[in-house]
Design a protein around this motif. Sequence first.
Motif, PDB file in Angstrom:
ATOM      1  N   UNK A  59       0.822  -1.202   0.000  1.00 52.37           N
ATOM      2  CA  UNK A  59       0.000   0.000   0.000  1.00 52.37           C
ATOM      3  C   UNK A  59       0.856   1.251   0.000  1.00 52.37           C
ATOM      4  N   UNK A  60       0.188   2.399  -0.179  1.00 56.46           N
ATOM      5  CA  UNK A  60       0.863   3.689  -0.051  1.00 56.46           C
ATOM      6  C   UNK A  60       1.521   3.806   1.317  1.00 56.46           C
ATOM      7  N   UNK A  61       0.857   3.264   2.332  1.00 59.94           N
ATOM      8  CA  UNK A  61       1.374   3.369   3.694  1.00 59.94           C
ATOM      9  C   UNK A  61       2.693   2.620   3.843  1.00 59.94           C
ATOM     10  N   UNK A  62       2.772   1.395   3.283  1.00 60.61           N
ATOM     11  CA  UNK A  62       4.030   0.637   3.317  1.00 60.61           C
ATOM     12  C   UNK A  62       5.175   1.467   2.739  1.00 60.61           C
ATOM     13  N   UNK A  63       4.917   2.053   1.559  1.00 63.65           N
ATOM     14  CA  UNK A  63       5.969   2.777   0.853  1.00 63.65           C
ATOM     15  C   UNK A  63       6.390   4.039   1.602  1.00 63.65           C
ATOM     16  N   UNK A  64       5.413   4.773   2.142  1.00 61.35           N
ATOM     17  CA  UNK A  64       5.735   6.012   2.852  1.00 61.35           C
ATOM     18  C   UNK A  64       6.510   5.727   4.135  1.00 61.35           C
ATOM     19  N   UNK A  65       6.092   4.693   4.867  1.00 57.79           N
ATOM     20  CA  UNK A  65       6.798   4.348   6.104  1.00 57.79           C
ATOM     21  C   UNK A  65       8.204   3.860   5.804  1.00 57.79           C
ATOM     22  N   UNK A  66       8.338   3.054   4.747  1.00 58.40           N
ATOM     23  CA  UNK A  66       9.672   2.564   4.400  1.00 58.40           C
ATOM     24  C   UNK A  66      10.590   3.707   3.983  1.00 58.40           C
ATOM     25  N   UNK A  67      10.073   4.674   3.240  1.00 59.34           N
ATOM     26  CA  UNK A  67      10.893   5.808   2.822  1.00 59.34           C
ATOM     27  C   UNK A  67      11.430   6.560   4.031  1.00 59.34           C
ATOM     28  N   UNK A  68      10.585   6.766   5.034  1.00 62.96           N
ATOM     29  CA  UNK A  68      11.043   7.453   6.245  1.00 62.96           C
ATOM     30  C   UNK A  68      12.134   6.645   6.950  1.00 62.96           C
ATOM     31  N   UNK A  69      11.914   5.345   7.097  1.00 65.10           N
ATOM     32  CA  UNK A  69      12.872   4.494   7.819  1.00 65.10           C
ATOM     33  C   UNK A  69      14.211   4.452   7.103  1.00 65.10           C
ATOM     34  N   UNK A  70      14.178   4.211   5.794  1.00 68.19           N
ATOM     35  CA  UNK A  70      15.423   4.113   5.033  1.00 68.19           C
ATOM     36  C   UNK A  70      16.195   5.427   5.093  1.00 68.19           C
ATOM     37  N   UNK A  71      15.478   6.553   4.979  1.00 65.38           N
ATOM     38  CA  UNK A  71      16.143   7.852   5.053  1.00 65.38           C
ATOM     39  C   UNK A  71      16.758   8.076   6.430  1.00 65.38           C
ATOM     40  N   UNK A  72      16.019   7.742   7.483  1.00 66.33           N
ATOM     41  CA  UNK A  72      16.518   7.945   8.847  1.00 66.33           C
ATOM     42  C   UNK A  72      17.733   7.065   9.132  1.00 66.33           C
ATOM     43  N   UNK A  73      17.690   5.822   8.693  1.00 64.94           N
ATOM     44  CA  UNK A  73      18.841   4.936   8.893  1.00 64.94           C
ATOM     45  C   UNK A  73      20.053   5.436   8.113  1.00 64.94           C
ATOM     46  N   UNK A  74      19.820   5.905   6.895  1.00 60.38           N
ATOM     47  CA  UNK A  74      20.919   6.406   6.082  1.00 60.38           C
ATOM     48  C   UNK A  74      21.543   7.660   6.659  1.00 60.38           C
ATOM     49  N   UNK A  75      20.733   8.529   7.242  1.00 59.95           N
ATOM     50  CA  UNK A  75      21.256   9.745   7.855  1.00 59.95           C
ATOM     51  C   UNK A  75      22.075   9.432   9.102  1.00 59.95           C
ATOM     52  N   UNK A  76      21.650   8.409   9.829  1.00 62.64           N
ATOM     53  CA  UNK A  76      22.312   8.085  11.097  1.00 62.64           C
ATOM     54  C   UNK A  76      23.521   7.187  10.898  1.00 62.64           C
ATOM     55  N   UNK A  77      23.405   6.180  10.012  1.00 67.21           N
ATOM     56  CA  UNK A  77      24.485   5.208   9.786  1.00 67.21           C
ATOM     57  C   UNK A  77      24.651   5.026   8.279  1.00 67.21           C
ATOM     58  N   UNK A  78      25.319   5.966   7.649  1.00 69.29           N
ATOM     59  CA  UNK A  78      25.346   6.013   6.190  1.00 69.29           C
ATOM     60  C   UNK A  78      26.081   4.841   5.554  1.00 69.29           C
ATOM     61  N   UNK A  79      26.973   4.179   6.284  1.00 69.08           N
ATOM     62  CA  UNK A  79      27.742   3.102   5.677  1.00 69.08           C
ATOM     63  C   UNK A  79      27.136   1.723   5.808  1.00 69.08           C
ATOM     64  N   UNK A  80      25.955   1.619   6.408  1.00 68.13           N
ATOM     65  CA  UNK A  80      25.371   0.304   6.680  1.00 68.13           C
ATOM     66  C   UNK A  80      24.211   0.048   5.714  1.00 68.13           C
ATOM     67  N   UNK A  81      24.258  -1.031   4.924  1.00 69.84           N
ATOM     68  CA  UNK A  81      23.180  -1.293   3.976  1.00 69.84           C
ATOM     69  C   UNK A  81      21.850  -1.593   4.656  1.00 69.84           C
ATOM     70  N   UNK A  82      20.781  -1.264   3.949  1.00 69.74           N
ATOM     71  CA  UNK A  82      19.415  -1.495   4.435  1.00 69.74           C
ATOM     72  C   UNK A  82      18.719  -2.442   3.473  1.00 69.74           C
TER      73      UNK A  82
END
Length: 289
Positions: A59-82
Motif C-alpha cells: 500500500x501507499x502506507x508501506x511505501x511512505x513508512x519505508x521511505x522514512x525508515x530508510x532515510x533515517x537509517x541512512x542519515x544516522x548510519x550512512x555506511x550500513x546497507x538497508x
Amino acid sequence: MTSALMTPALALDRLPTPSERDAVAARLAGIAAAAGEILREFERGGCSHRLKADGSPTSQADLAAEALIVAALGETWSGIPVIAEETAAEAAPAALFFLVDPLDGTKDFLKGTGEYTVNIALVAGERPVAAALAAPALGRVWAAGAGAVEAALVEGRPGPFRPVSARPLPPEGMTALVSRSHGEAADEACLAGLPIGRRRGVSSALKFGLLACGEGDVYVRCGPTMEWDTAAGDHILTQAGGCLVGPDGRPFGYGRRPGQYRNGPFAAFGDPSQAGRAVLPERCPERGA
C-alpha cells in the motif's frame, strides 16, 4: 535503556558493544515510532493498495513508512546497507546490515484491526544485535540491544522504557499465539505436540512482543515468511529470555541472500526449556499441499 541515549557511530569491522547496542535500539525505537505515525495518518485517512506478484498486499502506507525508515537509517548510519521489503529487497547484506519491514500485517492494517507492526533490526554477522518493534495503533513499542524493554507510545514517541521478560511455562499450559490469516495444517500438527492450554488470535510480528513480555508462550509458523518479518521480534524475544528455533532446534541465521531472504519453519517460545518439544517440518509446505 532510555530514549535519550546518544546514538553511536558504529564501526563496520567489529561487533557493537552492549552499550552501543542499547543506544542503537533506542534510536531504532524512535524511528519505528515515527514510521508508525505515518501509518496512523493513512489508517485514519484511507489508503490505496495493490497485490504484489506473490499475492500479498502492499500500500501507499508501506511505501511512505519505508521511505522514512530508510532515510533515517541512512542519515544516522550512512555506511550500513538497508534490506527493506518494499524497495530494497534485493540489496546485499554486509558485516552489519539492517532488515526492515515498514508495515508487517498489511492485511490487518487495511481491515483496521490495529494489529500491525513496524520492524527494524540491525544484524551483525548472522544474528540481530539491536531491534525495535512498534505497534502504533496499540500504543506500544518494544526494543532490545543487550536487554529487552517496552515503552508506551506518547504523542508518537517512545515514553520511558521498562524491562520485560518472557515467562516460564504456566501450570495451566501454554497460551499459543495463532495467526488470524496464515494458519497451516503443519502449524496445527506442531501445536498438537505441545501442552496448549488456550489459543489467542494475534496478527503480525506483534506475537513476538507479546511473548517477550509474558502475554503468551508459543508462536509456530510453518508457512513462508521473510527475514524482515522475524529479525526484530527474534532479537527482542531472545533478549527477554525466550527463543526462536528452526527445524534443527537452532536459532535462525540472517542474511540468506541466495535464498532471497526467505525463512524456513520456526517455533518461538517464551520458555526456552520447551523448545525441544517442537516438531517442525524441514521446509515450508507448498501452497495448496
